[in-house]
Design a protein around this motif. Structure first.
Motif, PDB file in Angstrom:
ATOM      1  N   ARG A  43      44.059  31.424  53.166  1.00 35.71           N
ATOM      2  CA  ARG A  43      43.376  32.568  52.555  1.00 35.71           C
ATOM      3  C   ARG A  43      42.820  33.563  53.570  1.00 35.71           C
ATOM      4  NH1 ARG A  43      39.334  30.013  48.890  1.00 35.71           N
ATOM      5  NH2 ARG A  43      37.806  30.737  50.369  1.00 35.71           N
ATOM      6  N   GLN A  44      42.792  33.177  54.817  1.00 35.70           N
ATOM      7  CA  GLN A  44      42.247  34.069  55.849  1.00 35.70           C
ATOM      8  C   GLN A  44      43.125  35.301  55.985  1.00 35.70           C
ATOM      9  OE1 GLN A  44      39.441  33.147  57.875  1.00 35.70           O
ATOM     10  NE2 GLN A  44      39.472  35.232  58.610  1.00 35.70           N
ATOM     11  N   MET A  45      42.513  36.450  56.095  1.00 40.28           N
ATOM     12  CA  MET A  45      43.239  37.703  56.335  1.00 40.28           C
ATOM     13  C   MET A  45      43.292  37.929  57.843  1.00 40.28           C
ATOM     14  SD  MET A  45      44.249  39.314  53.563  1.00 40.28           S
ATOM     15  CE  MET A  45      44.232  41.064  53.868  1.00 40.28           C
ATOM     16  N   PHE A  91      50.357  41.962  53.798  1.00 39.74           N
ATOM     17  CA  PHE A  91      49.823  43.167  53.179  1.00 39.74           C
ATOM     18  C   PHE A  91      49.927  44.337  54.140  1.00 39.74           C
ATOM     19  CE2 PHE A  91      47.996  41.472  49.352  1.00 39.74           C
ATOM     20  CZ  PHE A  91      47.733  40.141  49.650  1.00 39.74           C
ATOM     21  N   PHE A 104      45.223  48.863  50.336  1.00 35.24           N
ATOM     22  CA  PHE A 104      46.192  47.813  50.578  1.00 35.24           C
ATOM     23  C   PHE A 104      47.337  47.909  49.576  1.00 35.24           C
ATOM     24  CE2 PHE A 104      44.330  44.870  53.670  1.00 35.24           C
ATOM     25  CZ  PHE A 104      43.039  45.330  53.744  1.00 35.24           C
TER      26      PHE A 104
ATOM     27  N   LYS B   9      32.140  29.062  50.375  1.00 31.21           N
ATOM     28  CA  LYS B   9      33.583  29.263  50.312  1.00 31.21           C
ATOM     29  C   LYS B   9      34.101  29.123  48.897  1.00 31.21           C
ATOM     30  CE  LYS B   9      35.215  28.254  54.941  1.00 31.21           C
ATOM     31  NZ  LYS B   9      36.152  27.473  55.767  1.00 31.21           N
ATOM     32  N   TYR B  10      33.456  28.309  48.135  1.00 33.08           N
ATOM     33  CA  TYR B  10      33.812  28.116  46.725  1.00 33.08           C
ATOM     34  C   TYR B  10      32.543  28.201  45.885  1.00 33.08           C
ATOM     35  CZ  TYR B  10      38.134  26.272  48.692  1.00 33.08           C
ATOM     36  OH  TYR B  10      39.309  26.123  49.382  1.00 33.08           O
ATOM     37  N   TYR B  35      35.565  43.181  49.591  1.00 30.28           N
ATOM     38  CA  TYR B  35      36.797  43.362  48.848  1.00 30.28           C
ATOM     39  C   TYR B  35      36.886  42.302  47.755  1.00 30.28           C
ATOM     40  CZ  TYR B  35      38.816  46.332  52.512  1.00 30.28           C
ATOM     41  OH  TYR B  35      39.082  47.332  53.400  1.00 30.28           O
ATOM     42  N   GLN B  37      39.859  40.247  45.625  1.00 26.52           N
ATOM     43  CA  GLN B  37      41.289  39.954  45.495  1.00 26.52           C
ATOM     44  C   GLN B  37      41.508  39.202  44.186  1.00 26.52           C
ATOM     45  OE1 GLN B  37      43.226  37.267  48.360  1.00 26.52           O
ATOM     46  NE2 GLN B  37      44.988  38.635  48.359  1.00 26.52           N
ATOM     47  N   LYS B  41      46.736  38.788  43.695  1.00 30.47           N
ATOM     48  CA  LYS B  41      46.620  38.999  45.138  1.00 30.47           C
ATOM     49  C   LYS B  41      46.313  40.454  45.508  1.00 30.47           C
ATOM     50  CE  LYS B  41      47.533  34.747  46.281  1.00 30.47           C
ATOM     51  NZ  LYS B  41      46.499  33.874  46.846  1.00 30.47           N
ATOM     52  N   PHE B  42      46.035  41.277  44.519  1.00 30.43           N
ATOM     53  CA  PHE B  42      45.754  42.672  44.848  1.00 30.43           C
ATOM     54  C   PHE B  42      44.355  42.808  45.439  1.00 30.43           C
ATOM     55  CE2 PHE B  42      46.766  46.996  44.836  1.00 30.43           C
ATOM     56  CZ  PHE B  42      45.663  47.718  44.455  1.00 30.43           C
ATOM     57  N   LEU B  43      44.295  43.451  46.608  1.00 31.44           N
ATOM     58  CA  LEU B  43      43.025  43.629  47.320  1.00 31.44           C
ATOM     59  C   LEU B  43      42.450  45.002  47.018  1.00 31.44           C
ATOM     60  CD1 LEU B  43      43.592  42.242  50.895  1.00 31.44           C
ATOM     61  CD2 LEU B  43      41.538  41.895  49.567  1.00 31.44           C
ATOM     62  N   ILE B  45      38.966  47.457  47.614  1.00 33.12           N
ATOM     63  CA  ILE B  45      37.673  47.593  48.274  1.00 33.12           C
ATOM     64  C   ILE B  45      36.593  47.831  47.221  1.00 33.12           C
ATOM     65  CG2 ILE B  45      37.859  50.083  48.659  1.00 33.12           C
ATOM     66  CD1 ILE B  45      36.499  49.534  51.417  1.00 33.12           C
ATOM     67  N   PHE B  90      36.281  38.923  49.626  1.00 37.48           N
ATOM     68  CA  PHE B  90      36.356  38.934  51.080  1.00 37.48           C
ATOM     69  C   PHE B  90      35.327  39.894  51.654  1.00 37.48           C
ATOM     70  CE2 PHE B  90      39.962  36.419  52.271  1.00 37.48           C
ATOM     71  CZ  PHE B  90      40.788  36.416  51.155  1.00 37.48           C
ATOM     72  N   PHE B 103      38.395  40.103  58.803  1.00 42.55           N
ATOM     73  CA  PHE B 103      38.014  39.515  57.524  1.00 42.55           C
ATOM     74  C   PHE B 103      37.368  38.145  57.669  1.00 42.55           C
ATOM     75  CE2 PHE B 103      39.804  42.217  54.173  1.00 42.55           C
ATOM     76  CZ  PHE B 103      40.506  43.121  54.948  1.00 42.55           C
ATOM     77  N   GLY B 104      36.475  37.861  56.745  1.00 47.25           N
ATOM     78  CA  GLY B 104      35.940  36.522  56.610  1.00 47.25           C
ATOM     79  C   GLY B 104      36.931  35.634  55.876  1.00 47.25           C
ATOM     80  N   PRO B 105      36.600  34.373  55.684  1.00 48.08           N
ATOM     81  CA  PRO B 105      37.528  33.415  55.080  1.00 48.08           C
ATOM     82  C   PRO B 105      37.657  33.546  53.569  1.00 48.08           C
ATOM     83  CG  PRO B 105      35.467  32.336  55.611  1.00 48.08           C
ATOM     84  CD  PRO B 105      35.364  33.727  56.167  1.00 48.08           C
ATOM     85  N   GLY B 106      36.808  34.359  52.972  1.00 50.65           N
ATOM     86  CA  GLY B 106      36.879  34.536  51.524  1.00 50.65           C
ATOM     87  C   GLY B 106      36.003  33.544  50.773  1.00 50.65           C
ATOM     88  N   THR B 107      35.564  33.970  49.606  1.00 43.76           N
ATOM     89  CA  THR B 107      34.813  33.109  48.684  1.00 43.76           C
ATOM     90  C   THR B 107      35.533  33.121  47.351  1.00 43.76           C
ATOM     91  OG1 THR B 107      32.669  33.555  49.723  1.00 43.76           O
ATOM     92  CG2 THR B 107      32.649  32.807  47.424  1.00 43.76           C
ATOM     93  N   ARG B 108      35.960  31.946  46.940  1.00 46.39           N
ATOM     94  CA  ARG B 108      36.636  31.861  45.633  1.00 46.39           C
ATOM     95  C   ARG B 108      35.588  31.646  44.557  1.00 46.39           C
ATOM     96  NH1 ARG B 108      41.583  31.328  43.724  1.00 46.39           N
ATOM     97  NH2 ARG B 108      42.514  30.850  45.755  1.00 46.39           N
TER      98      ARG B 108
END
Lengths: 114, 112
Positions: A43-45, A91, A104, B9-10, B35, B37, B41-43, B45, B90, B103-108
């Motif tokens: 998942r990392q960008m 992307f 994007f 993260k979750y 951001y 997503q 998968k569309f990102l 802002i 993100f 980017f950070g690792p994201g939070t689901r």
């Protein structure tokens, strides 16, 4: 508003071969930046490569290179000698130089076959 | 030595709850972003802060409120969570608005 289009939702390539991912964009600006980001299953960008619009020379980062056609508003990514670790979502992104607007594309899922 | 970190993260929560996602960057960057997503998968802002000032506020519901206590942090608070808020969020940062973003690792976030 600027739009970024990636017309290939999915692509696959054989390991060690070359693949090209397409990206087109729409803008009325002359100065901007273009990027390719990779998003693996983790998942990392991850930033892969960047291109300044004022530079005619195509950017290259090891096995990754771009074909930047400013007049055609095209910015494709070529991956040479594909590796299993290249499998990811890719992307394309556009960033205006006049503001902080970053757009994007919808992404291309790349599969690498062993 | 993580450059851009997000916690948690979750995140699984029920509709109607209020939750926050934290973001910190140790890169000394001036600009930070959020951001969203979606499942396709569309990102997109959501917000951007430059030196603690909001400079982009895309058309997101006002249930989403970014807060930047200092240049290294940009937290996202979400009120009255809805099912449609389920996504990966993100955080990102850049040295200024003229450079690429990290980017950070994201939070689901999953809203049930």
């Amino acid at each position: 508003a600027q739009t970024v289009t990636q017309s290939q939702p999915e692509m696959s390539v054989q390991e060690a071969e070359t693949v090209t991912l397409s990206c087109t964009y729409d803008t009325s600006e002359s100065d901007y930046y273009l990027f390719w980001y990779k998003q693996p299953p983790s998942r990392q960008m991850i930033l892969v490569i960047r291109q300044e619009a004022y530079k005619q020379q195509n950017a290259t980062e090891n096995r990754f290179s771009v074909n930047f056609q400013k007049a055609a508003k095209s910015f494709s990514l070529k991956i040479s000698d594909s590796q299993l670790g290249d499998a990811a979502m890719y992307f394309c992104a556009y960033r205006s130089n006049n503001n902080n607007d970053m757009r994007f594309g919808a992404g291309t899922r790349l599969t690498v076959k062993p | 030595d993580t450059a851009v970190s997000q916690t948690p993260k979750y995140l699984v929560t029920q509709m109607g709850n209020d939750k926050s996602i934290k973001c910190e960057q140790n890169l000394g960057h001036d600009t930070m972003y959020w951001y969203k997503q979606d499942s396709k998968k569309f990102l997109k802002i959501m917000f951007s802060y430059n030196n603690k000032e909001l400079i982009i506020n895309e058309t997101v519901p006002n249930r989403f409120s970014p807060k930047s206590p200092d240049k290294a942090h940009l937290n996202l608070h979400i009120n009255s969570l809805e099912l449609g808020d389920s996504a990966v969020y993100f955080c990102a940062s850049s040295p200024s608005i003229f450079y690429e973003q990290y980017f950070g690792p994201g939070t689901r976030l999953t809203v049930t």
